[in-house]
Write a protein that holds these residues in place. Structure first.
Motif, PDB file in Angstrom:
ATOM      1  N   GLY A 121       0.827  -1.214   0.000  1.00  0.00           N
ATOM      2  CA  GLY A 121       0.000   0.000   0.000  1.00  0.00           C
ATOM      3  C   GLY A 121       0.854   1.254   0.000  1.00  0.00           C
ATOM      4  O   GLY A 121       0.800   2.050   0.932  1.00  0.00           O
ATOM      5  N   SER A 122       1.653   1.414  -1.057  1.00  0.00           N
ATOM      6  CA  SER A 122       2.649   2.488  -1.076  1.00  0.00           C
ATOM      7  C   SER A 122       2.083   3.852  -1.446  1.00  0.00           C
ATOM      8  O   SER A 122       2.481   4.859  -0.871  1.00  0.00           O
ATOM      9  N   ALA A 167      -2.429   6.258   2.917  1.00  0.00           N
ATOM     10  CA  ALA A 167      -2.503   5.012   2.162  1.00  0.00           C
ATOM     11  C   ALA A 167      -3.491   5.165   1.011  1.00  0.00           C
ATOM     12  O   ALA A 167      -4.394   6.005   1.067  1.00  0.00           O
ATOM     13  N   PRO A 168      -3.353   4.349  -0.030  1.00  0.00           N
ATOM     14  CA  PRO A 168      -4.316   4.401  -1.133  1.00  0.00           C
ATOM     15  C   PRO A 168      -5.700   3.941  -0.658  1.00  0.00           C
ATOM     16  O   PRO A 168      -5.821   3.194   0.324  1.00  0.00           O
ATOM     17  N   ALA A 169      -6.734   4.361  -1.369  1.00  0.00           N
ATOM     18  CA  ALA A 169      -8.117   4.030  -0.996  1.00  0.00           C
ATOM     19  C   ALA A 169      -8.341   2.524  -0.917  1.00  0.00           C
ATOM     20  O   ALA A 169      -9.090   2.048  -0.058  1.00  0.00           O
ATOM     21  N   TRP A 170      -7.675   1.760  -1.779  1.00  0.00           N
ATOM     22  CA  TRP A 170      -7.910   0.312  -1.766  1.00  0.00           C
ATOM     23  C   TRP A 170      -7.497  -0.311  -0.434  1.00  0.00           C
ATOM     24  O   TRP A 170      -8.061  -1.323  -0.023  1.00  0.00           O
ATOM     25  N   PHE A 221      10.215   0.934  -4.301  1.00  0.00           N
ATOM     26  CA  PHE A 221       9.431   0.777  -3.073  1.00  0.00           C
ATOM     27  C   PHE A 221      10.251   1.179  -1.841  1.00  0.00           C
ATOM     28  O   PHE A 221       9.681   1.576  -0.833  1.00  0.00           O
ATOM     29  N   GLY A 222      11.548   1.097  -1.926  1.00  0.00           N
ATOM     30  CA  GLY A 222      12.406   1.637  -0.868  1.00  0.00           C
ATOM     31  C   GLY A 222      12.329   3.153  -0.849  1.00  0.00           C
ATOM     32  O   GLY A 222      12.286   3.778   0.223  1.00  0.00           O
ATOM     33  N   GLU A 223      12.303   3.754  -2.044  1.00  0.00           N
ATOM     34  CA  GLU A 223      12.167   5.213  -2.150  1.00  0.00           C
ATOM     35  C   GLU A 223      10.817   5.666  -1.614  1.00  0.00           C
ATOM     36  O   GLU A 223      10.725   6.689  -0.929  1.00  0.00           O
ATOM     37  N   TYR A 224       9.765   4.897  -1.917  1.00  0.00           N
ATOM     38  CA  TYR A 224       8.431   5.261  -1.421  1.00  0.00           C
ATOM     39  C   TYR A 224       8.424   5.257   0.106  1.00  0.00           C
ATOM     40  O   TYR A 224       7.882   6.162   0.725  1.00  0.00           O
ATOM     41  N   GLU A 234       6.347   9.012   6.460  1.00  0.00           N
ATOM     42  CA  GLU A 234       6.548   8.608   7.849  1.00  0.00           C
ATOM     43  C   GLU A 234       5.722   7.390   8.213  1.00  0.00           C
ATOM     44  O   GLU A 234       6.026   6.707   9.190  1.00  0.00           O
ATOM     45  N   ARG A 235       4.676   7.105   7.426  1.00  0.00           N
ATOM     46  CA  ARG A 235       3.847   5.936   7.741  1.00  0.00           C
ATOM     47  C   ARG A 235       4.570   4.666   7.301  1.00  0.00           C
ATOM     48  O   ARG A 235       5.420   4.699   6.409  1.00  0.00           O
ATOM     49  N   VAL A 236       4.249   3.578   7.921  1.00  0.00           N
ATOM     50  CA  VAL A 236       4.793   2.289   7.510  1.00  0.00           C
ATOM     51  C   VAL A 236       3.930   1.783   6.366  1.00  0.00           C
ATOM     52  O   VAL A 236       2.706   1.652   6.511  1.00  0.00           O
TER      53      VAL A 236
END
Length: 150
Positions: A75-76, A83-86, A131-134, A139-141
């Motif tokens: 959920g990046s 987080a995305p809506a999904w 995904f590391g960059e995201y 700050e969220r996990v």
């Protein structure tokens, strides 16, 4: 899909995100799960969730990761602060529909607990360094979910 996009722009403009998703879904279904553009060469899943408020089906094209035979999604939302809506929809109703290639099946989405997520996220980053960059941008996990066929 030959257009490129800026993830920050899509986060800021839900209509642009919906339009991009619509085009990717159309291309995915027309080509047996193969798409070009920004998703070229990626493993792509069409994830159908049920809208938490609307109760309507929502389709999201997402990169998935096959790690030890497990189908994982992140959920990046491009490292956005939310987080995305999904993710919200799936937390409210974990029964989902999965399309990979020409195969379609029902699944149960299981959010990985923090220790399991932390153990597997580096594997996600190995497969797709962005995904590391995201994760670094927010700050969220970024949550990981396993899609378990039912």
């Amino acid at each position: 899909m030959s257009e490129e996009f800026n993830s920050d722009d899509l986060v800021a403009d839900p209509n642009a995100l919906d339009e991009m998703n619509r085009k990717v879904v159309e291309e995915f279904r027309a080509n047996g799960g193969v798409v070009g553009g920004m998703f070229a060469g990626s493993d792509l899943v069409l994830l159908t969730t049920v809208g938490a408020k609307s109760g309507q089906p929502r389709i999201s094209p997402l990169v998935y990761f096959d790690i030890n035979g497990r189908i994982l999604i992140a959920g990046s939302f491009g490292g956005a602060p939310k987080a995305p809506a999904w993710v919200h929809n799936m937390r409210a109703q974990p029964r989902v529909r999965v399309e990979i290639g020409t195969e379609s099946y029902d699944a149960e989405a299981r959010e990985l607990p923090r220790d399991e997520r932390d153990a597997l996220y580096p594997r996600v980053v190995e497969k797709a360094p962005q995904f590391g960059e995201y994760q670094a941008k927010t700050e969220r996990v970024i949550p990981l979910f396993e899609l378990v066929r039912v």
